[in-house]
Design a protein around this motif. Structure first.
Motif, PDB file in Angstrom:
ATOM      1  N   TYR A  66     -20.451   5.169   3.118  1.00  0.00           N
ATOM      2  CA  TYR A  66     -20.494   5.989   4.339  1.00  0.00           C
ATOM      3  C   TYR A  66     -19.106   5.988   5.004  1.00  0.00           C
ATOM      4  O   TYR A  66     -18.407   7.012   5.013  1.00  0.00           O
ATOM      5  CB  TYR A  66     -21.565   5.400   5.258  1.00  0.00           C
ATOM      6  N   HIS A  67     -18.706   4.824   5.526  1.00  0.00           N
ATOM      7  CA  HIS A  67     -17.446   4.784   6.283  1.00  0.00           C
ATOM      8  C   HIS A  67     -16.221   5.035   5.412  1.00  0.00           C
ATOM      9  O   HIS A  67     -15.218   5.553   5.891  1.00  0.00           O
ATOM     10  CB  HIS A  67     -17.315   3.434   7.002  1.00  0.00           C
ATOM     11  N   HIS A 125     -21.905  10.543  19.819  1.00  0.00           N
ATOM     12  CA  HIS A 125     -22.304  11.776  19.129  1.00  0.00           C
ATOM     13  C   HIS A 125     -23.326  11.395  18.060  1.00  0.00           C
ATOM     14  O   HIS A 125     -23.028  10.572  17.185  1.00  0.00           O
ATOM     15  CB  HIS A 125     -21.051  12.391  18.478  1.00  0.00           C
ATOM     16  N   ILE A 155     -24.832  -2.782  19.183  1.00  0.00           N
ATOM     17  CA  ILE A 155     -24.705  -2.366  20.593  1.00  0.00           C
ATOM     18  C   ILE A 155     -25.816  -2.992  21.447  1.00  0.00           C
ATOM     19  O   ILE A 155     -25.620  -3.239  22.641  1.00  0.00           O
ATOM     20  CB  ILE A 155     -24.708  -0.814  20.725  1.00  0.00           C
ATOM     21  N   ASP A 206     -18.782  -0.549  17.606  1.00  0.00           N
ATOM     22  CA  ASP A 206     -19.543  -0.120  16.434  1.00  0.00           C
ATOM     23  C   ASP A 206     -20.027  -1.375  15.720  1.00  0.00           C
ATOM     24  O   ASP A 206     -19.395  -2.436  15.794  1.00  0.00           O
ATOM     25  CB  ASP A 206     -18.677   0.724  15.484  1.00  0.00           C
TER      26      ASP A 206
HETATM   27  C1  LIG Z   1     -22.000   7.578  16.059  1.00  0.00           C
HETATM   28  S1  LIG Z   1     -23.208   7.494  14.867  1.00  0.00           S
HETATM   29  C2  LIG Z   1     -23.191   9.128  14.116  1.00  0.00           C
HETATM   30  C3  LIG Z   1     -21.825   9.628  13.840  1.00  0.00           C
HETATM   31  C4  LIG Z   1     -21.675  10.973  13.188  1.00  0.00           C
HETATM   32  N1  LIG Z   1     -21.652  12.006  14.186  1.00  0.00           N
HETATM   33  C5  LIG Z   1     -22.692  11.236  12.132  1.00  0.00           C
HETATM   34  O1  LIG Z   1     -23.318  12.282  12.199  1.00  0.00           O
HETATM   35  O2  LIG Z   1     -22.815  10.411  11.191  1.00  0.00           O
HETATM   36  C6  LIG Z   1     -22.677   6.535  13.537  1.00  0.00           C
HETATM   37  C7  LIG Z   1     -22.097   5.161  13.838  1.00  0.00           C
HETATM   38  O3  LIG Z   1     -23.045   4.346  14.486  1.00  0.00           O
HETATM   39  C8  LIG Z   1     -22.854   3.010  14.036  1.00  0.00           C
HETATM   40  N2  LIG Z   1     -24.059   2.233  14.356  1.00  0.00           N
HETATM   41  C9  LIG Z   1     -25.285   2.361  13.806  1.00  0.00           C
HETATM   42  N3  LIG Z   1     -26.145   1.492  14.353  1.00  0.00           N
HETATM   43  C10 LIG Z   1     -25.433   0.791  15.283  1.00  0.00           C
HETATM   44  C11 LIG Z   1     -25.758  -0.270  16.180  1.00  0.00           C
HETATM   45  N4  LIG Z   1     -26.998  -0.781  16.234  1.00  0.00           N
HETATM   46  N5  LIG Z   1     -24.797  -0.742  17.009  1.00  0.00           N
HETATM   47  C12 LIG Z   1     -23.534  -0.225  16.963  1.00  0.00           C
HETATM   48  N6  LIG Z   1     -23.164   0.781  16.127  1.00  0.00           N
HETATM   49  C13 LIG Z   1     -24.103   1.264  15.293  1.00  0.00           C
HETATM   50  C14 LIG Z   1     -22.564   3.165  12.564  1.00  0.00           C
HETATM   51  O4  LIG Z   1     -21.878   2.046  12.023  1.00  0.00           O
HETATM   52  C15 LIG Z   1     -21.737   4.442  12.539  1.00  0.00           C
HETATM   53  O5  LIG Z   1     -20.365   4.187  12.491  1.00  0.00           O
END
Ligand SMILES: C[S@@+](CC[C@H](N)C(=O)[O-])C[C@H]1O[C@@H](n2cnc3c(N)ncnc32)[C@H](O)[C@@H]1O
Length: 292
Positions: A39-40, A151, A136, A109
């Protein structure tokens, strides 16, 4: 170099960096038992191939939504809660810089890779920012923020954990602070976690195949298609179904919804074509919620 050329150059350099560091820096996802490098480490390539979106696609909304907070003259304490790469922080930096406003930016993150990309971007443009790796739901920096920006983050959480997320966000905001975010709407889904359907996967891989002809950077077309295949096999989200669901979630968690708008244009433009989790297209809810 023009603005769009510079943005593309940033993304190109980010892509090779992400791919290089992800195997070592990505966190092992307990659900999959493997690191999230698929993914990343591959996301910026998908952005370069234009098969996934980024917050810049909704920059009009973010600019408008942040304007009152910026005009309010606070200290610009902004938390980006979840950032798959540097795009959301970069947009925040652009918006505050254009307004001539102070910005005190933190990016959190669960995985170290996007944070490394954010630090790289900050150093590249000469902006200092803080990063924090961890869930988080456990984030407790000891101070509060004026704005939480993110987002497509709600769908990272199952419905029964979203209230815990909102409780955490509320703790992280000062009274009157705002959550500004966008969430994909999937009214036709159930609550269950979903991935790409076979048809969506096929369409996504075909779109990568078309865009990848001739290869991209250090990857040839075959490797790009293989990366897309690994991506569609693993990517999973918990659908956010309706705006009513979002409204109840925020209101029951101590927020007042200042804005909750549905945007069906992109879904209509896709003419009903299937698109999987994180793929471009679909309906969105634009959300501005004030902490009471
Ligand atoms: C911002 S969201 C979606 C981003 C993008 N717009 C997409 O459609 O994929 C994705 C991020 O959230 C992070 N993430 C997922 N669960 C999380 C959690 N419980 N705490 C902090 N970050 C988290 C992931 O590692 C990822 O980098």
């Amino acid at each position: 170099m023009s603005g769009p050329d510079r943005q593309r150059q940033d993304l190109i350099e980010c892509a090779t960096l992400a791919r290089r560091i992800a195997p070592a820096t990505c966190r092992v996802d307990p659900a999959l038992g493997e690191a999230c490098a698929w993914y990343h480490g591959f996301w910026p390539y998908l952005r370069l191939l234009e098969v996934v979106g980024s917050p810049y696609r909704h920059q009009g909304f973010f600019r408008e939504a942040l304007a009152p907070s910026i005009a309010g003259g606070n200290r610009g304490r902004v938390l980006v809660s979840g950032a798959v790469d540097y795009a959301m922080p970069a947009l925040a930096i652009d918006i505050y810089r254009e307004a001539g406003a102070a910005l005190d930016l933190t990016v959190a993150d669960i995985c170290e890779t996007p944070l490394a990309l954010v630090r790289w971007y900050g150093a590249r443009i000469g902006v200092s920012l803080a990063t924090s790796a961890g869930d988080i739901l456990d984030y407790a920096p000891g101070g509060v923020f004026d704005v939480i920006l993110t987002h497509s983050f709600l769908a990272m959480f199952p419905p029964d954990r979203r209230r815990a997320l909102l409780r955490r966000w509320r703790l992280l905001l000062r009274p009157g602070g705002v959550v500004v975010t966008i969430s994909r709407l999937r009214p036709d889904s159930s609550e269950a976690r979903i991935g790409f359907t076979p048809l969506e996967a096929e369409n996504f891989i075909a779109a990568v195949g078309r865009a990848a002809q001739g290869g991209l950077l250090d990857l040839d077309a075959k490797a790009l298609v293989a990366g897309a295949r690994a991506y569609v096999e693993r990517q999973r989200i918990w659908p956010v179904r309706t705006a009513a669901e979002i409204e109840a979630l925020f209101q029951d968690s101590g927020f007042r919804l200042e804005r909750l708008e549905e945007n069906w244009t992109e879904r209509a433009a896709a003419k009903g074509a299937a698109s999987g989790p994180t793929a471009k297209g679909g309906a969105y809810a634009m959300i501005v919620a004030v902490r009471s």
